[in-house]
Every structure is written in structure tokens, then in C-alpha cells.
Design a protein around this motif. Structure first.
Motif, PDB file in Angstrom:
ATOM      1  N   LYS A  55       2.567  -6.601  -8.890  1.00 22.51           N
ATOM      2  CA  LYS A  55       1.851  -5.329  -9.123  1.00 22.51           C
ATOM      3  C   LYS A  55       0.712  -5.521 -10.128  1.00 22.51           C
ATOM      4  CE  LYS A  55       2.311  -0.391  -9.964  1.00 22.51           C
ATOM      5  NZ  LYS A  55       1.026  -0.347 -10.674  1.00 22.51           N
ATOM      6  N   GLU A  58      -2.108  -7.020  -8.294  1.00 24.73           N
ATOM      7  CA  GLU A  58      -2.734  -6.009  -7.433  1.00 24.73           C
ATOM      8  C   GLU A  58      -3.658  -5.103  -8.248  1.00 24.73           C
ATOM      9  OE1 GLU A  58       0.966  -5.457  -4.227  1.00 24.73           O
ATOM     10  OE2 GLU A  58       0.836  -4.189  -6.012  1.00 24.73           O
ATOM     11  N   ASP A  59      -3.165  -4.654  -9.401  1.00 24.67           N
ATOM     12  CA  ASP A  59      -3.933  -3.736 -10.263  1.00 24.67           C
ATOM     13  C   ASP A  59      -5.201  -4.386 -10.801  1.00 24.67           C
ATOM     14  OD1 ASP A  59      -1.976  -1.861  -9.838  1.00 24.67           O
ATOM     15  OD2 ASP A  59      -0.970  -2.155 -11.770  1.00 24.67           O
ATOM     16  N   ILE A  65      -2.080 -11.903  -1.897  1.00 26.14           N
ATOM     17  CA  ILE A  65      -0.851 -12.255  -2.601  1.00 26.14           C
ATOM     18  C   ILE A  65      -0.096 -13.267  -1.740  1.00 26.14           C
ATOM     19  CG2 ILE A  65       1.339 -11.429  -3.566  1.00 26.14           C
ATOM     20  CD1 ILE A  65      -1.053 -10.176  -5.003  1.00 26.14           C
ATOM     21  N   VAL A  75      -0.600  -2.698  -0.585  1.00 28.33           N
ATOM     22  CA  VAL A  75      -1.806  -1.995  -1.018  1.00 28.33           C
ATOM     23  C   VAL A  75      -2.907  -2.262   0.005  1.00 28.33           C
ATOM     24  CG1 VAL A  75      -3.577  -1.835  -2.823  1.00 28.33           C
ATOM     25  CG2 VAL A  75      -1.171  -2.182  -3.467  1.00 28.33           C
ATOM     26  N   ILE A  78      -5.514  -5.517   0.531  1.00 31.93           N
ATOM     27  CA  ILE A  78      -4.936  -6.773   0.034  1.00 31.93           C
ATOM     28  C   ILE A  78      -4.175  -7.445   1.178  1.00 31.93           C
ATOM     29  CG2 ILE A  78      -3.317  -7.842  -1.580  1.00 31.93           C
ATOM     30  CD1 ILE A  78      -3.909  -5.666  -3.580  1.00 31.93           C
ATOM     31  N   TYR A  80      -1.283  -9.986   2.407  1.00 27.41           N
ATOM     32  CA  TYR A  80      -0.005 -10.503   1.905  1.00 27.41           C
ATOM     33  C   TYR A  80       0.452 -11.646   2.811  1.00 27.41           C
ATOM     34  CZ  TYR A  80       0.052  -6.289  -0.937  1.00 27.41           C
ATOM     35  OH  TYR A  80      -0.274  -5.311  -1.835  1.00 27.41           O
TER      36      TYR A  80
END
Length: 487
Positions: A55, A58-59, A65, A75, A78, A80
């Protein structure tokens, strides 16, 4: 511009959610360093699990990721990527990101319990003397041609390794010599690297705080040789019973060296003095400025590797004779009062035994050998009594002291070292917690022609106590104390 799909080449993928064609900026495995359009790789480490920081990444603007366990919420924007092993994926991604830099030079990995730093550093010295642009990745330092950087680990993380190798490519480096630790192999830091050769030194008691058993420690080392390509060489010490185990499943060219056994490269010690060694290497005599039988093995490995990498026998012998010892490896000085002080990194039972036996082989026995030694905190506790036994048995006097206690009580460490001392050697021992005071006491006890060995920290210029590092350099301290006591 580099795309996510490009850096995922050869990564074992389980699933991809999102767009694999997005451009990426940088690669990070520390969420605190993540910036806009970076890729965050969530690695399960020994201290923390990167999945807990997805997280955060992400922020902070991550574009992708890479993880073993997908988060419960995705999100938008993004990508994954799920893989079975994030640490392995990180190493392969790092190599891809930096355009596989290990393939553009001859990279040689040196592994084993003792001798890695000496062999890597002296091969760097030798090939530099031979006129090649050379790189070094060692415990002591990192060198890119003639530019030096401080080292933080024996084997850096895979991103750092590939970053340095990429810099070596830019500098025109032709050969790079790299220490390969068992931690580095186990944590996949060397995955994705193309090695031109691997060298095995020996295997003795160490790192059993990390590895569950000696056999696991051995098998981790073996996996390095298992993964060498057939274009590489696998050079092993035939006098160590584990040497042949390293060769069992390797595809690389198998080569051996030894002082006692039949081997492709053999050496005989003709003279062993504090000024150096006279060796007969494959029937050729050579004088080297290194000391002790353990260094005869190192010299032989260096000679063999030099020939395997293309140097002629004459070139290899010439440059061997010019090599100088590595910082903190049997580094010695002689005071005005003819007291010899030796600083050595020996921090395993076998290394300590080798250094003490070397000194005892050279000295006349009319002088005392005073040893100052400790053991590191938060590390393998089982070796402590073994080192206590060896130090007391092979010294005239031994002072047990602190090494890097880290988070442990230094007095407790010393007590565990003392448990190994045989009853007949009790009277030889002292316990002084302060390392500086221990070294000072050794200097005060020493008389003309006596020898002081300060073991365990070698090249290190700090002492770590309760999470805090303070300046501490064994060589500088003993040098200053001997000058002061000579006044």
C-alpha cells in the motif's frame, strides 16, 4: 524508455493483472524509496516482509507491483504481477533493467568460508597490473576500474550488483571479481548473473545462525556451482573434502587445486616467513609477499584462475610476486621495541586456527604470542567455545574481549567463549570487555620480540554496540598504543 514487459523477461509469472506495456522509471524493493512510475518488488526478507508495504508503494506512485501474494484490492492504473519467488524475480528484473551487464564482461565468483576477500582482491590487483580495466565486489570495498565505493555487504543486493556491473560496462571493465556469500546465494542475489567462472576455497564452521545445518550451508554453496554455465570454469580446492561435492552437478569445466592432494594445479611451500612465502607452483618457484599456508592456497587459486582467464604462466607468476596483502588480512607492523602486532579478520574457528598455526610455524618459540579475540553478537553462538579453545591452546596468553556485540551483552558472549577453554589453559586467559583496553593490556604485557594477534574484525573501522556504530580500527589503535608505550 523501458517497458514493464521487457524487464519481466525470464521471470516465472503466475498471473498479470493490468497493462504489461507500461513504461517504468526505476526498480525498488524498499517501499520508502518508491517514486512515480517505479516498480515495487515485494520480497519476503529475514527481518520484514515487503508484502506489508504494498500500500505504501501504491500511495507513492508505483506503476507496477511484483509479489508472491496478490493484495485483496487493486488500484486502477497499477499493474500487478504475481510470481512464485519475488527475490529471484528481483534479481532477474535487475539484470534486465540494466541490460544484462554481467554478459558484457568476465565475471568470476569466489565462494567458501575463508579466503573470499583475499582471492577476489588480489585477482583484482593482478589483472589491473596486467593492464586490464578491472572491477571488484568485495566485503572491504567495491571498485569500478579505479573508482572506489564503500562496501555494505559481502554480496550486495541484486539491484546494487547490477547497477555496479552496468557502471563497469560504461567504464570498459573487462574482468570483475566478486565475493559470493552463502546469504547472497540463498537470497537469490546472484540469480540472472552470467559467470565466466567460480572458485571454491573451503568450507568450515560459520553462519549456522542463518543456515539450519552445516549440510544446508554446504548445499547452498553447491547450488552456485550447479548453476554455472558450461562455458564457465569451476575451480575448487581438492584438499577440502567438500571440493568434489561442489563439482558433482556442475556443467562448467572442472578444475582443481591443492597443496596435499593430486590436482590440476599444485603448490609446495619451500619457505614460510613473516616477510612472505617461497612457493613452487606447478614446478615454477615464486616469492610472494603473503604469509602462511592458508595464503598458499589463496595464491594457488589466484594463479589457476589467471591462467583459466587467459594469462600466460609467466605473466601470472610475475604479477603474483608483486601482490600485496589485503587490509585486515594478516596485516602487521613491528614497533620500535621489536613487538610484532598482527591484525586479522579471522572470525571463524578454522580461520583463527590457520592464523595462529601460521604464527607458531614461523616464530622461534622464545617469544610470547598474545592473542586478543572475541565473537560477534547476534551471530552463530555455537562457534564461541570452539574459538575459545583454539585461542587458548595455541597462544601463550589470550585476552577475550568484545568484537561487535550488537544487541547482546558482551560479558555473556565472553562467558560463552571461555566455556571452551581446556582446564590446563585457564591460567593463560584474561577477560577484558573493552576492546581498546584489551589491546592496550596486550601491548603492556608484550616484551621485545613478542607477537600480538588481534583477531576478528580485520578491515572493519567500527564497533557495533546496542545498534550504535562507533569508530574503531584495530590496526590504528594498536599502532598508536605501541608508539605511545615506546615513548
Amino acid at each position: 524508455m523501458i517497458l514493464l514487459k521487457d524487464i519481466l523477461y525470464k521471470v516465472t509469472l503466475e498471473s498479470v493483472t493490468g497493462n504489461p506495456n507500461v513504461p517504468v522509471n526505476n526498480i525498488q524493493f524498499d517501499s520508502r524509496l518508491v517514486g512515480l512510475n517505479d516498480v515495487f518488488v515485494a520480497v519476503k526478507g529475514t527481518q520484514s516482509d515487503g508484502h506489508a508495504y504494498i500500500k505504501n508503494a501504491e500511495d507513492q506512485g508505483a506503476i507496477a507491483i511484483i509479489c508472491e501474494e496478490m493484495p485483496s484490492n487493486f488500484v486502477n492504473g497499477i499493474t500487478y504481477v504475481q510470481t512464485s519467488d519475488s527475490a529471484r524475480a528481483l534479481a532477474i528484473i535487475a539484470s534486465n533493467y540494466y541490460n544484462t551487464p554481467s554478459e558484457n564482461l568476465k565475471l568470476v565468483g569466489i565462494t567458501g568460508t575463508n579466503g573470499k576477500t583475499t582471492i577476489a582482491t588480489l585477482l583484482y590487483q593482478l589483472f589491473t597490473k596486467a593492464g586490464f580495466k578491472t572491477g571488484l565486489l568485495s566485503t572491504v570495498k567495491v571498485v569500478v576500474a579505479d573508482k572506489e565505493y564503500p562496501a555494505t555487504h559481502t554480496t550486495p543486493d541484486s539491484l546494487t550488483i547490477n547497477k555496479y556491473l552496468s557502471e563497469m560496462n560504461e567504464a570498459g571493465v573487462e574482468y570483475c571479481f566478486m565475493e559470493v556469500s552463502s546469504h547472497g546465494i540463498h537470497q537469490m542475489r546472484t540469480e540472472g548473473l552470467h559467470f565466466a567462472g567460480g572458485i571454491f576455497t573451503n568450507l568450515t564452521h560459520d553462519h549456522l545462525d542463518y543456515h539450519s545445518s552445516f549440510s544446508e550451508y554446504r548445499d547452498v554453496k553447491k547450488s552456485f556451482f550447479d548453476n554455472l554455465p558450461k562455458t564457465a570454469f569451476a575451480l575448487v580446492n581438492a584438499d577440502d573434502r567438500n571440493g568434489q561435492i561442489m563439482l558433482q552437478n556442475t556443467k562448467a569445466k572442472k578444475v582443481t587445486y591443492a597443496l596435499k592432494s593430486f590436482a590440476d594445479y599444485r603448490a609446495q611451500i619451500l619457505e614460510n616467513q613473516f616477510s612472505g612465502l617461497l612457493l613452487k607452483v606447478n614446478e615454477q618457484e615464486v616469492w610472494v609477499k603473503l604469509i602462511g599456508s592458508f595464503n598458499a592456497y589463496n595464491v594457488l587459486a589466484i594463479y589457476a584462475a589467471s591462467e583459466l582467464l587467459g594469462l600466460s604462466q609467466i605473466e601470472a607468476l610475475q604479477y603474483l610476486s608483486e601482490l600485496t596483502s589485503v587490509s585486515g588480512r594478516f596485516q602487521y607492523l613491528i614497533s620500535a621495541k621489536k613487538i610484532t602486532a598482527i591484525v586479522d579478520y579471522a572470525h571463524t574457528p578454522d580461520a583463527l586456527k590457520n592464523v595462529l598455526e601460521t604464527i607458531n610455524d614461523i616464530r622461534t618459540k622464545n617469544e610470547n604470542l598474545i592473542t586478543v579475540v572475541g565473537c560477534g553478537g547476534d551471530r552463530d553462538r555455537t562457534k564461541r567455545p570452539v574459538m575459545g579453545k583454539i585461542a587458548a591452546a595455541l597462544s601463550s596468553k589470550v585476552i577475550f574481549t568484545s568484537d561487535n556485540p550488537r544487541s547482546e551483552n558482551p560479558e555473556t558472549i565472553i562467558e560463552e567463549i571461555e566455556k571452551g577453554v581446556e582446564p590446563l589453559d585457564y591460567k593463560k586467559t584474561l577477560a577484558i570487555t573493552s576492546r581498546k583496553q584489551a589491546i592496550k593490556t596486550a601491548c603492556q604485557l608484550a616484551e621485545e620480540n613478542d607477537i600480538i594477534l588481534i583477531a576478528g574484525k580485520g578491515h572493519e573501522t567500527y564497533q557495533e554496540i546496542m545498534g550504535k556504530r562507533t569508530d574503531f580500527d584495530d590496526y590504528k589503535i594498536v599502532q598508536e598504543l605501541l608508539i605511545e608505550l615506546n615513548k
